[in-house]
Every structure is written in structure tokens, then in C-alpha cells.
Design an enzyme around this catalytic site. Structure first.
Site, PDB file in Angstrom:
ATOM      1  N   SER A 180       0.710  -1.123   0.054  1.00 64.01           N
ATOM      2  CA  SER A 180       0.098   0.221  -0.117  1.00 64.01           C
ATOM      3  C   SER A 180       0.807   1.193  -0.174  1.00 64.01           C
ATOM      4  O   SER A 180       1.798   1.442  -1.011  1.00 64.01           O
ATOM      5  CB  SER A 180      -1.206   0.181   1.176  1.00 64.01           C
ATOM      6  OG  SER A 180      -1.919   1.037   1.106  1.00 64.01           O
TER       7      SER A 180
ATOM      8  N   ASP B  19      -9.669  -6.308  -3.511  1.00 56.77           N
ATOM      9  CA  ASP B  19      -9.153  -5.122  -2.943  1.00 56.77           C
ATOM     10  C   ASP B  19     -10.074  -4.073  -3.359  1.00 56.77           C
ATOM     11  O   ASP B  19     -10.360  -3.720  -4.589  1.00 56.77           O
ATOM     12  CB  ASP B  19      -7.979  -4.971  -3.556  1.00 56.77           C
ATOM     13  CG  ASP B  19      -6.846  -3.956  -2.804  1.00 56.77           C
ATOM     14  OD1 ASP B  19      -7.662  -3.191  -2.334  1.00 56.77           O
ATOM     15  OD2 ASP B  19      -5.744  -4.173  -2.866  1.00 56.77           O
TER      16      ASP B  19
ATOM     17  N   HIS C 271      -7.212  -6.291   0.398  1.00 49.55           N
ATOM     18  CA  HIS C 271      -5.973  -5.384   0.348  1.00 49.55           C
ATOM     19  C   HIS C 271      -4.985  -6.000   1.273  1.00 49.55           C
ATOM     20  O   HIS C 271      -3.995  -5.353   1.208  1.00 49.55           O
ATOM     21  CB  HIS C 271      -6.516  -4.111   0.956  1.00 49.55           C
ATOM     22  CG  HIS C 271      -5.471  -2.981   0.657  1.00 49.55           C
ATOM     23  ND1 HIS C 271      -5.223  -2.629  -0.502  1.00 49.55           N
ATOM     24  CD2 HIS C 271      -4.902  -2.045   1.588  1.00 49.55           C
ATOM     25  CE1 HIS C 271      -4.166  -1.425  -0.407  1.00 49.55           C
ATOM     26  NE2 HIS C 271      -4.117  -1.261   0.743  1.00 49.55           N
TER      27      HIS C 271
END
Length: 254
Positions: A80, A205, A233
Site C-alpha cells: 500500500s 481489493d 487489500h
């Protein structure tokens, strides 16, 4: 400044960079999948977990602080926001980053015409929850990620235990990281990187869309993209064995 790091395992160096609002403890359940083949270093970004805050928290200063703290050269895995930190580090010190795995990560987080991403309004709504009540938002975020997994309750208990062992992120670090997510554009950096790069994306996600894989492949010649079925995610938590195997294979071929 000295950032908090943890190291385990033996073999080629691997560095794990966590995402926004988290800390290096998030990797605890995943690390054992890697340490049979790699020496793994986890780090708390500035203002997160046990690491002190930076006076000037920016993508460049954070990447520089991480570069000072971790082994060189190493294979970097950025999750991320951590993927953006890893991209910036690879730009700043190409010899320090042997390869790069973007784990549910992107060089440009916010959607644009022709570029898959999260809508800016949705990002701000998501972030507002963390800024107003961090612990509650964190619980809801993790519950959403684990929803529908066969081991949902066990997974949630383990992750909450890992996260509760360190202080929550400092508010200035959250705000500065949010600005990076909103405004940073590292597509030009990714395009020019000499290192091997792979992208691991989750089909479930809701933050980094799986369609990003095609856009990344068009942007970066030779980029390897994998889509992990049913993964949200946090595929390293929900699909640890599969995620680790893809990292193993990529590093072996780099």
C-alpha cells in the site's frame, strides 16, 4: 534518526514496508512464510509503532530514513503506502534495492481518467475514520478484509493482537501519509527504474483495484503482475502462502 526494525531468518535480504496507519507488527503472521529462505527486516515507518516522528515527514525523507536503517542491497516488498516509499527509495538509491514488489501498491493512488485507483472523495472518507477514531476504524478495516475468509475469526484475533502491541501512529504522521496518498505520482519513477518489479494485486481489493495490473504493465516494460483470487487489500494476511510463493519465485528469477 533511528527507526525501529526487527530482523529474522537467513538468506538474501528482504525488506518489508507497511502501509498507512499500520506498523511493522502487521507482518508478524506472514514473516514465517519467508524466513526459511530469506533474512527478513521489518520496519516501523516514522511516527508509526515504535519509530519516532520526523520533523519533516515527506516521501523523500521517509525513504531516506528507511534506507539508512535497512540492509543493502535488499529485495523490497512495499504494501500500500509502503509501495510508494519503496519506489522513492529505489529512485534515490538504485543500488540499495535489488528488486521491488508492489503488494497492493501503486505509483499513483488516486484515480484519474485512464488510471485505475481510489476516488479522491472515497479516500478522504476512508481516512477521516482513522483520524477521528483510529482504533474503531482499524477494527472495521480489518473486519472488512477478513470477511468471508474460512478462518475469519482466528485471522482477526491474530492481527488485532499483533497491532495492539505497539503505540498507534502519531496524528502528524497520519496526516502526512495521507497527503502522499492524495498527491504523490511516481509513475515516471516506476517507468524508469532499472530494477525488476512485480505487482501483486487482490481481486477483492477495494482500495487498489485489480485492474491496475494492466495499467502497470503498459507503464513499465517487463513488469510482472499477478492477481490473487479472493484476496482483499491484505493478501499477505489472508493468502500468506500464495503471496510468499510469488515473492520467492520473483526473487529467484530476478
Amino acid at each position: 534518526m533511528g527507526l525501529f526494525i526487527e530482523t529474522s531468518g537467513r538468506g538474501p535480504e528482504v525488506v518489508l514496508i507497511h502501509g498507512w496507519g499500520m506498523h511493522g507488527g502487521i507482518w508478524s503472521g506472514f514473516v514465517p512464510w519467508l524466513t526459511d529462505r530469506f533474512r527478513v527486516t521489518r520496519i516501523d515507518l516514522p511516527g508509526h509503532g515504535h519509530s519516532p516522528m520526523l520533523a519533516d515527514w515527506s516521501l523523500e525523507t521517509v525513504a531516506g530514513a528507511v534506507l539508512e536503517a535497512v540492509p543493502r542491497p535488499a529485495h523490497w516488498v512495499g504494501w500500500s503506502l509502503g509501495a510508494m516509499v519503496a519506489l522513492e527509495a529505489a529512485r534515490m538509491a538504485p543500488g540499495a534495492v535489488a528488486s521491488l514488489t508492489l503488494l497492493c501498491g501503486t505509483p499513483r493512488f488516486v484515480a484519474e481518467p485512464g488510471w485505475p485507483g481510489m476516488e479522491a472523495v472515497t479516500l478522504m472518507r476512508f481516512a477521516d475514520g482513522f483520524l477521528s477514531d483510529y482504533e474503531d476504524a482499524c477494527r472495521r478495516f480489518l473486519a472488512l478484509q477478513a470477511w468471508g475468509m474460512p478462518n475469519e475469526r482466528e485471522l482477526l484475533r491474530g492481527v488485532r493482537s499483533q497491532l495492539s502491541g505497539r503505540p498507534p501512529p502519531e496524528r502528524p504522521a497520519l496526516l502526512a501519509g495521507l497527503e502522499v496518498l492524495r498527491h504523490a505520482d511516481l509513475r515516471g519513477v516506476l517507468r524508469e527504474l532499472p530494477q525488476p518489479v512485480q505487482a501483486l494485486l487482490g481481486r477483492r481489493d477495494r482500495l487498489v483495484p485489480v485492474e491496475l495490473g494492466d495499467a502497470l504493465a503498459r507503464l513499465k516494460t517487463g513488469l510482472v503482475s499477478h492477481r490473487i483470487d479472493d484476496a482483499p487489500h491484505v493478501p499477505f494476511l489472508t493468502h500468506g502462502e500464495r503471496t510468499a510463493r510469488l515473492i520467492h519465485e520473483f526473487i529467484a528469477s530476478s
